[in-house]
Scaffold this active site. Structure first.
Site, PDB file in Angstrom:
ATOM      1  N   GLU A 145       0.811  -1.221   0.000  1.00  0.00           N
ATOM      2  CA  GLU A 145       0.000   0.000   0.000  1.00  0.00           C
ATOM      3  C   GLU A 145       0.843   1.269   0.000  1.00  0.00           C
ATOM      4  O   GLU A 145       0.772   2.081   0.934  1.00  0.00           O
ATOM      5  CB  GLU A 145      -0.962   0.010   1.201  1.00  0.00           C
ATOM      6  CG  GLU A 145      -1.921  -1.165   1.232  1.00  0.00           C
ATOM      7  CD  GLU A 145      -2.913  -1.102   2.388  1.00  0.00           C
ATOM      8  OE1 GLU A 145      -2.893  -0.117   3.144  1.00  0.00           O
ATOM      9  OE2 GLU A 145      -3.709  -2.044   2.535  1.00  0.00           O
ATOM     10  N   GLU A 168      -4.849  -8.604   1.104  1.00  0.00           N
ATOM     11  CA  GLU A 168      -5.467  -8.226   2.385  1.00  0.00           C
ATOM     12  C   GLU A 168      -6.965  -8.082   2.183  1.00  0.00           C
ATOM     13  O   GLU A 168      -7.402  -7.502   1.192  1.00  0.00           O
ATOM     14  CB  GLU A 168      -4.960  -6.877   2.919  1.00  0.00           C
ATOM     15  CG  GLU A 168      -3.603  -6.900   3.543  1.00  0.00           C
ATOM     16  CD  GLU A 168      -3.232  -5.545   4.160  1.00  0.00           C
ATOM     17  OE1 GLU A 168      -4.136  -4.780   4.574  1.00  0.00           O
ATOM     18  OE2 GLU A 168      -2.037  -5.261   4.212  1.00  0.00           O
TER      19      GLU A 168
HETATM   20  O1  IFM Z   1      -3.758  -2.806   9.338  1.00  0.00           O
HETATM   21  C1  IFM Z   1      -3.786  -2.330   8.040  1.00  0.00           C
HETATM   22  C2  IFM Z   1      -2.626  -2.879   7.239  1.00  0.00           C
HETATM   23  O2  IFM Z   1      -1.405  -2.617   7.856  1.00  0.00           O
HETATM   24  C3  IFM Z   1      -2.603  -2.267   5.862  1.00  0.00           C
HETATM   25  N1  IFM Z   1      -3.889  -2.405   5.222  1.00  0.00           N
HETATM   26  C4  IFM Z   1      -5.055  -2.043   5.957  1.00  0.00           C
HETATM   27  C5  IFM Z   1      -5.057  -2.711   7.331  1.00  0.00           C
HETATM   28  C6  IFM Z   1      -6.314  -2.308   8.114  1.00  0.00           C
HETATM   29  O3  IFM Z   1      -6.350  -0.932   8.282  1.00  0.00           O
END
Ligand code: IFM
Length: 487
Positions: free
Chosen positions: A184, A393
Site C-alpha cells: 500500500e 489483504e
Molecule cells: O492494518 C492495516 C494494514 O497494515 C494495511 N492495510 C489495511 C489494514 C487495516 O487498516
C-alpha cells in the site's frame, strides 16, 4: 508473465460462484497476513533501531491511547506458537513483512545477522509446517535515519530500498518463493507525507507526490535487484490498495471527481507499473503542486515498469465520491483512507472532492461493507493488466467481546469474510486469474493511528497476557480451507 485462459478446468470448477458449495481453483493459496511493526514488538532488541513508526507512535497525540509497537503481540518471541496456530487453521500460505530497521538499522551498510536470523527461523518454521512464506519488503517501517536524511520525498531513499532488498534476497532467497516489494504505497506517500495521519506525519502535498514517485522507483529498482539475486522460480509482486472509485451520481461533475481520485489513488501506481507512465490527467491535475519534469529522471519509467509476476490487491471498502455539494456528509471515512482525521488532504490535486458512505452497514472502522467492490476490482484488474492476481489483504475490525467461557464469537466478521470470499469466487468465475486470498489479519495487532483499539484478528490477543484465542471466525476459516471453498 502468465495469463490464464478463463476456459481452464480451474475456472470451470469455480463457475458455480454464488451458489452453495463454491469451490476455489486447485492450488489456491489460503492465507493470512500481518506486518512487522504491527505484531513483532522487540523494538530495541538484537540491533533493531527506530523506524518512523517508533518515532511517530512515541510522539504524544499521534496514536490513540499513546499506544506503540514496542511490544505489540510479541511475535518476535512467540512466532513458533503463532506458526502452530496457522498450521492448526490449515493455512497454506502466510504473508508477513520484513522489518527494514531490524535487518539494516540505519538503512545503509551491511545486514545485522541477528535480525536476519529471526526471519530465517520464522521461514524455516513455516516451511516445516507446510506453509508457504510470502515476504513483503516494506510495510511502512522506514528506518528513522533515512527519514532524517529526507525520507521518501528524496530520490536516494529508492536506492537505499533496493540495497536493503538485496540483503533480504541474499539471506532468504533460497527459501521464500514469493516476494512483494511494497505494501500500500498510497498510504506511505499520502497518509505519511500528505495528511500526516501516518508516520512520519508530514503534511506537504508536493512531498507526498515526490514520495509516490520514489516509492514507485524503489519498487522498480528492487524488482531489478530481486530478479538478479533470487532463483528463477521465485515470483515477485507488489500489493496496492487500489481504490474502487464510484461516482455518487452519473453527473459529469461527479464523474470528474471520480476521475481525479482514480488518477491520484490508483493510476499514479498502475500507470508507470504497467509501462504506460504517469497518466497525462494526473500530471495536469498536480502540475501546480510538483514539477514532474524535474522529478522523473531519464530511465525511471523503464525501471518502474519492470515486469512483475503477480499483482496484490488489498480491499476493504469502495470509495464513493462526488463534486463539492451543499449537503456534503461530514463523516467521510475514505477521506484519509479511513485512518484518522487531519486538516490536510491526502489527495493532492483533488482536495475538494467529497467522500460518501456507500451504505450504513459498517465495520468498527466505520468502513461500509460492499463486497461487490472486490469482485469488480478483480475483474477490472484482470481486464486491464492481464496478470495473475492475489487478494493480499481483506478483513474487518469489530468490537469483539470475550465471553464468560473465554471464547470470542464474532459472527459479523464471519459474515464479512463470507461475503468477500464469495466475491472472489465471482471474480474467478468471470475469468479473473486470482491465485490466493490473505485474510487481514491473523492476530489482533497494532492498528497504526488507532493503536490497539481496533481488532482485525481472527485470533484474539489478550494484550495483558499475550494469550492467543482463536475466535469463531478462525474456526470458520479453517473449515473453509478444509473444504477448499464456501459451504
Ligand atoms: O492494518 C492495516 C494494514 O497494515 C494495511 N492495510 C489495511 C489494514 C487495516 O487498516
Amino acid at each position: 508473465m502468465t495469463t490464464t485462459d478463463p476456459t481452464t478446468a480451474a475456472h470451470a470448477a469455480a463457475a458455480t460462484a454464488g451458489a452453495p458449495g463454491v469451490v476455489f481453483p486447485p492450488g489456491f493459496a489460503w492465507g493470512a497476513a500481518t506486518a512487522a511493526y504491527q505484531i513483532e514488538g522487540a523494538a530495541a532488541e538484537d540491533g533493531r533501531t527506530p523506524s518512523i513508526w517508533d518515532t511517530f507512535s512515541h510522539t504524544p497525540g499521534k496514536v490513540a491511547n499513546g499506544d506503540t509497537g514496542d511490544i505489540a503481540v510479541d511475535h518476535y518471541h512467540r512466532f513458533r506458537e503463532d506458526v502452530r496456530l496457522m498450521a492448526d487453521l490449515g493455512l497454506t500460505s502466510y504473508r508477513f513483512s520484513l522489518s527494514w530497521p531490524r535487518i539494516q538499522p540505519t538503512g545503509r551498510g551491511p545486514a545485522v545477522e541477528r535480525g536476519l536470523d529471526f526471519y530465517r527461523a520464522l521461514v524455516d518454521t513455516l516451511l516445516e509446517h507446510g506453509i508457504s512464506p510470502v515476504a513483503t519488503l516494506y510495510h511502512w517501517d522506514l528506518p528513522q535515519d533515512l527519514e532524517d536524511a529526507g525520507g521518501w520525498p528524496i530520490r536516494e531513499t529508492a536506492h537505499r530500498f533496493a540495497e536493503y532488498a538485496a540483503l533480504a534476497a541474499r539471506a532468504l532467497g533460497d527459501r521464500v518463493p514469493l516476494w512483494s516489494t511494497l505494501n500500500e504505497p498510497w498510504c506511505s506517500a499520502f497518509l505519511g507525507y500528505g495528511s500526516g495521519v501516518h508516520a512520519p506525519g508530514r503534511t506537504d502535498p508536493a512531498d507526498a507526490l515526490k514520495a509516490a514517485h520514489h516509492l514507485n522507483l524503489g519498487h522498480g529498482l528492487a524488482v531489478g535487484t530481486l530478479r538478479e539475486l533470487l532463483p528463477a522460480s521465485a515470483q515477485i509482486a507488489v500489493s496496492h490498495n487500489l481504490h474502487l472509485v464510484r461516482p455518487l451520481t452519473d453527473s459529469a461533475e461527479d464523474r470528474e471527481a471520480a476521475r481525479r481520485i482514480d488518477a491520484v489513488g490508483n493510476r499514479i501506481w498502475t500507470g508507470p507499473l504497467f509501462g504506460g507512465g504517469y497518466p497525462a490527467d494526473l500530471l495536469a491535475d498536480t502540475a501546480a503542486i510538483v514539477d514532474w519534469d524535474e522529478l522523473i529522471r531519464p530511465g525511471d519509467l523503464a525501471e518502474i515498469g519492470r515486469p512483475i509476476d503477480l499483482l496484490g490487491l488489498n480491499y476493504y471498502t469502495p470509495t464513493i465520491v462526488s463534486a463539492p455539494r451543499k449537503d456534503a456528509e461530514t463523516p467521510d471515512p475514505a477521506h484519509n483512507g479511513g485512518h484518522g482525521e487531519s486538516a490536510h488532504s491526502p489527495w493532492p490535486g483533488a482536495e475538494d472532492v467529497v467522500f460518501h458512505l456507500a451504505n450504513e452497514d459498517v465495520t468498527a472502522m466505520g468502513w461500509p461493507i460492499d463486497a461487490t467492490g472486490l469482485s469488480e476490482s478483480l475483474i477490472g484488474m484482470h481486464r486491464d493488466f492481464g496478470l495473475p492476481l492475489m487478494v493480499t489483504e481483506n478483513g474487518a475490525a469489530y468490537e469483539d467481546v470475550v465471553g464468560p467461557d473465554g471464547g470470542i464469537d464474532d459472527p459479523e466478521r464471519i459474515r464479512y469474510l463470507h461475503l468477500h470470499l464469495a466475491a472472489v469466487a465471482d471474480a474467478i468465475a468471470a475469468g479473473a486469474d486470482v491465485r490466493g486470498y490473505y485474510l487481514w489479519s491473523l492476530l489482533d495487532n497494532f492498528e497504526w493511528a488507532y493503536g490497539y483499539s481496533k481488532r482485525f484478528g481472527i485470533v484474539h490477543v489478550d494484550y495483558g497476557t499475550q494469550r492467543r484465542t482463536p475466535k469463531s471466525s478462525a474456526r470458520w476459516y479453517a473449515e473453509v480451507i478444509r473444504r477448499g471453498g464456501l459451504g
